[in-house]
Design a protein around this motif. Structure first.
Motif, PDB file in Angstrom:
ATOM      1  N   PHE A   1     -19.603  59.480-110.940  1.00  0.00           N
ATOM      2  CA  PHE A   1     -19.122  60.868-110.945  1.00  0.00           C
ATOM      3  C   PHE A   1     -19.654  61.596-112.185  1.00  0.00           C
ATOM      4  O   PHE A   1     -20.215  62.687-112.092  1.00  0.00           O
ATOM      5  CB  PHE A   1     -17.588  60.888-110.911  1.00  0.00           C
ATOM      6  N   ARG A   2     -19.481  60.963-113.348  1.00  0.00           N
ATOM      7  CA  ARG A   2     -19.960  61.601-114.597  1.00  0.00           C
ATOM      8  C   ARG A   2     -21.475  61.782-114.561  1.00  0.00           C
ATOM      9  O   ARG A   2     -21.997  62.814-114.959  1.00  0.00           O
ATOM     10  CB  ARG A   2     -19.566  60.763-115.816  1.00  0.00           C
ATOM     11  N   ARG A   3     -22.159  60.749-114.078  1.00  0.00           N
ATOM     12  CA  ARG A   3     -23.632  60.809-114.072  1.00  0.00           C
ATOM     13  C   ARG A   3     -24.140  61.891-113.110  1.00  0.00           C
ATOM     14  O   ARG A   3     -25.128  62.558-113.400  1.00  0.00           O
ATOM     15  CB  ARG A   3     -24.197  59.427-113.712  1.00  0.00           C
ATOM     16  N   ASN A   4     -23.438  62.078-111.988  1.00  0.00           N
ATOM     17  CA  ASN A   4     -23.862  63.141-111.058  1.00  0.00           C
ATOM     18  C   ASN A   4     -23.662  64.521-111.678  1.00  0.00           C
ATOM     19  O   ASN A   4     -24.482  65.417-111.485  1.00  0.00           O
ATOM     20  CB  ASN A   4     -23.127  63.025-109.720  1.00  0.00           C
ATOM     21  N   ILE A   5     -22.582  64.694-112.428  1.00  0.00           N
ATOM     22  CA  ILE A   5     -22.405  65.978-113.127  1.00  0.00           C
ATOM     23  C   ILE A   5     -23.532  66.156-114.146  1.00  0.00           C
ATOM     24  O   ILE A   5     -24.125  67.232-114.273  1.00  0.00           O
ATOM     25  CB  ILE A   5     -21.025  66.054-113.807  1.00  0.00           C
ATOM     26  N   GLU A   6     -23.846  65.072-114.844  1.00  0.00           N
ATOM     27  CA  GLU A   6     -24.928  65.131-115.839  1.00  0.00           C
ATOM     28  C   GLU A   6     -26.264  65.472-115.163  1.00  0.00           C
ATOM     29  O   GLU A   6     -27.021  66.322-115.648  1.00  0.00           O
ATOM     30  CB  GLU A   6     -25.012  63.771-116.550  1.00  0.00           C
ATOM     31  N   ARG A   7     -26.516  64.837-114.001  1.00  0.00           N
ATOM     32  CA  ARG A   7     -27.785  65.105-113.294  1.00  0.00           C
ATOM     33  C   ARG A   7     -27.873  66.571-112.880  1.00  0.00           C
ATOM     34  O   ARG A   7     -28.932  67.189-112.962  1.00  0.00           O
ATOM     35  CB  ARG A   7     -27.900  64.209-112.049  1.00  0.00           C
ATOM     36  N   LEU A   8     -26.725  67.120-112.445  1.00  0.00           N
ATOM     37  CA  LEU A   8     -26.737  68.543-112.062  1.00  0.00           C
ATOM     38  C   LEU A   8     -26.922  69.429-113.295  1.00  0.00           C
ATOM     39  O   LEU A   8     -27.560  70.481-113.215  1.00  0.00           O
ATOM     40  CB  LEU A   8     -25.471  68.898-111.286  1.00  0.00           C
ATOM     41  N   GLY A   9     -26.405  68.987-114.433  1.00  0.00           N
ATOM     42  CA  GLY A   9     -26.649  69.715-115.686  1.00  0.00           C
ATOM     43  C   GLY A   9     -28.146  69.755-115.991  1.00  0.00           C
ATOM     44  O   GLY A   9     -28.678  70.778-116.453  1.00  0.00           O
ATOM     45  N   GLU A  10     -28.828  68.660-115.695  1.00  0.00           N
ATOM     46  CA  GLU A  10     -30.277  68.604-115.935  1.00  0.00           C
ATOM     47  C   GLU A  10     -31.004  69.559-114.985  1.00  0.00           C
ATOM     48  O   GLU A  10     -31.867  70.340-115.399  1.00  0.00           O
ATOM     49  CB  GLU A  10     -30.780  67.161-115.762  1.00  0.00           C
ATOM     50  N   ILE A  11     -30.631  69.508-113.709  1.00  0.00           N
ATOM     51  CA  ILE A  11     -31.304  70.361-112.710  1.00  0.00           C
ATOM     52  C   ILE A  11     -31.056  71.841-113.012  1.00  0.00           C
ATOM     53  O   ILE A  11     -31.975  72.667-112.968  1.00  0.00           O
ATOM     54  CB  ILE A  11     -30.825  70.005-111.284  1.00  0.00           C
ATOM     55  N   LEU A  12     -29.804  72.170-113.327  1.00  0.00           N
ATOM     56  CA  LEU A  12     -29.477  73.579-113.610  1.00  0.00           C
ATOM     57  C   LEU A  12     -30.188  74.052-114.882  1.00  0.00           C
ATOM     58  O   LEU A  12     -30.593  75.210-114.985  1.00  0.00           O
ATOM     59  CB  LEU A  12     -27.959  73.765-113.697  1.00  0.00           C
ATOM     60  N   SER A  13     -30.372  73.144-115.835  1.00  0.00           N
ATOM     61  CA  SER A  13     -31.113  73.494-117.058  1.00  0.00           C
ATOM     62  C   SER A  13     -32.566  73.811-116.739  1.00  0.00           C
ATOM     63  O   SER A  13     -33.160  74.743-117.293  1.00  0.00           O
ATOM     64  CB  SER A  13     -31.091  72.343-118.063  1.00  0.00           C
ATOM     65  N   TYR A  14     -33.142  73.000-115.864  1.00  0.00           N
ATOM     66  CA  TYR A  14     -34.527  73.239-115.459  1.00  0.00           C
ATOM     67  C   TYR A  14     -34.648  74.626-114.826  1.00  0.00           C
ATOM     68  O   TYR A  14     -35.558  75.403-115.168  1.00  0.00           O
ATOM     69  CB  TYR A  14     -34.977  72.150-114.473  1.00  0.00           C
ATOM     70  N   GLU A  15     -33.698  74.942-113.931  1.00  0.00           N
ATOM     71  CA  GLU A  15     -33.714  76.262-113.270  1.00  0.00           C
ATOM     72  C   GLU A  15     -33.593  77.375-114.314  1.00  0.00           C
ATOM     73  O   GLU A  15     -34.317  78.358-114.297  1.00  0.00           O
ATOM     74  CB  GLU A  15     -32.553  76.368-112.273  1.00  0.00           C
TER      75      GLU A  15
END
Ligand SMILES: O=P(O)(O)OC[C@H]1O[C@H](OP(=O)(O)OP(=O)(O)O)[C@H](O)[C@@H]1O
Ligand SMILES: O=c1cc[nH]c(=O)[nH]1
Ligand SMILES: [Mg+2]
Length: 219
Positions: A32-46
């Motif tokens: 769960f934490r890692r998926n939030i982190e992964r979305l943080g990475e994707i949203l940062s890229y955007e």
């Protein structure tokens, strides 16, 4: 406010959102934490597409290469508790950013469903002329984002504001649109229609802070 809705286009982010929402996968807190982190990475890229860039010449072993590099002074501010894994994801990409932490939680003074947002802890560098990235995975009523921004005013006036969230409700988006400066950007993975009587996003994913870190005792 400019809204950038990640799920408008299909991508691998759909899978991370699906796992965050799924009650059986939620039992695995690390995922769960890692998926939030992964979305943080994707949203940062955007988000990086809206930064300012300056040209720099880089020396390779074989010659020189001109690159455009982000020039913004970024401060990442996350709202405790659930903002922590999102903060990590954003910091993974903007690794030389400054960092702020602020707490906000729902306090229920009575037995009923009414709650107030308590902002108690703040540690932040100056925000004057900085690019502020304010992160919280859940945007329900929007009151946490708004109260936190009010508390951050004592730290100075950012040049630009980017809000980052994983799941939001229409009601919360409307409040942010009313309360934040017009040029604010919201980077959000999924937008749901409604809130329930306790102010939880439906279908949402439940209590993000508890799913990351375990339940807490009310006080
Ligand atoms: O848009 P709002 O209606 O303000 O709701 C969203 C807030 O609720 C959650 O925090 P919570 O109060 O559960 O604290 P926690 O992160 O410690 O669990 C979430 O992380 C947001 O901060
Ligand atoms: O749906 C919601 C609303 C507020 N906070 C959460 O963690 N989830
Ligand atoms: Mg919570």
């Amino acid at each position: 406010m400019h809204v950038h809705h990640l799920l408008n286009n299909n991508s691998i982010a759909n899978k991370f959102i699906a796992q965050l929402r799924d009650v059986t996968v939620q039992e695995d807190r690390m995922r769960f934490r890692r998926n939030i982190e992964r979305l943080g990475e994707i949203l940062s890229y955007e988000l990086s597409s809206k930064l300012q860039y300056t040209t720099k010449e880089i020396t390779t072993p074989l010659g020189n290469s001109k690159v455009e590099l982000p020039a913004n002074d970024i401060v990442i501010c996350s709202i405790l508790r659930a903002g922590l894994p999102l903060h990590n994801g954003i910091l993974n990409y903007f690794d030389d950013a400054e960092n702020s932490f602020i707490s906000a939680y729902r306090h229920h003074p009575n037995e009923d469903e009414e709650f107030e947002i308590k902002v108690e802890y703040l540690a932040s560098p100056s925000l004057n002329d900085k690019t502020l990235i304010l992160a919280d995975p859940m945007l329900a009523t929007g009151r946490s984002f708004v109260n936190v921004m009010q508390a951050l005013k004592q730290m100075g006036t950012p040049k630009e504001i980017h809000l980052v969230a994983v799941i939001g409700a229409e009601e919360g988006l409307k409040l942010l649109d009313e309360e934040f400066p017009q040029h604010t950007h919201l980077w959000i993975a999924a937008i749901d229609q409604k809130l329930d009587h306790r102010g939880y996003i439906v279908p949402g994913l439940g209590d993000a802070g508890d799913l990351c870190f375990g339940s807490k005792k009310q006080h």
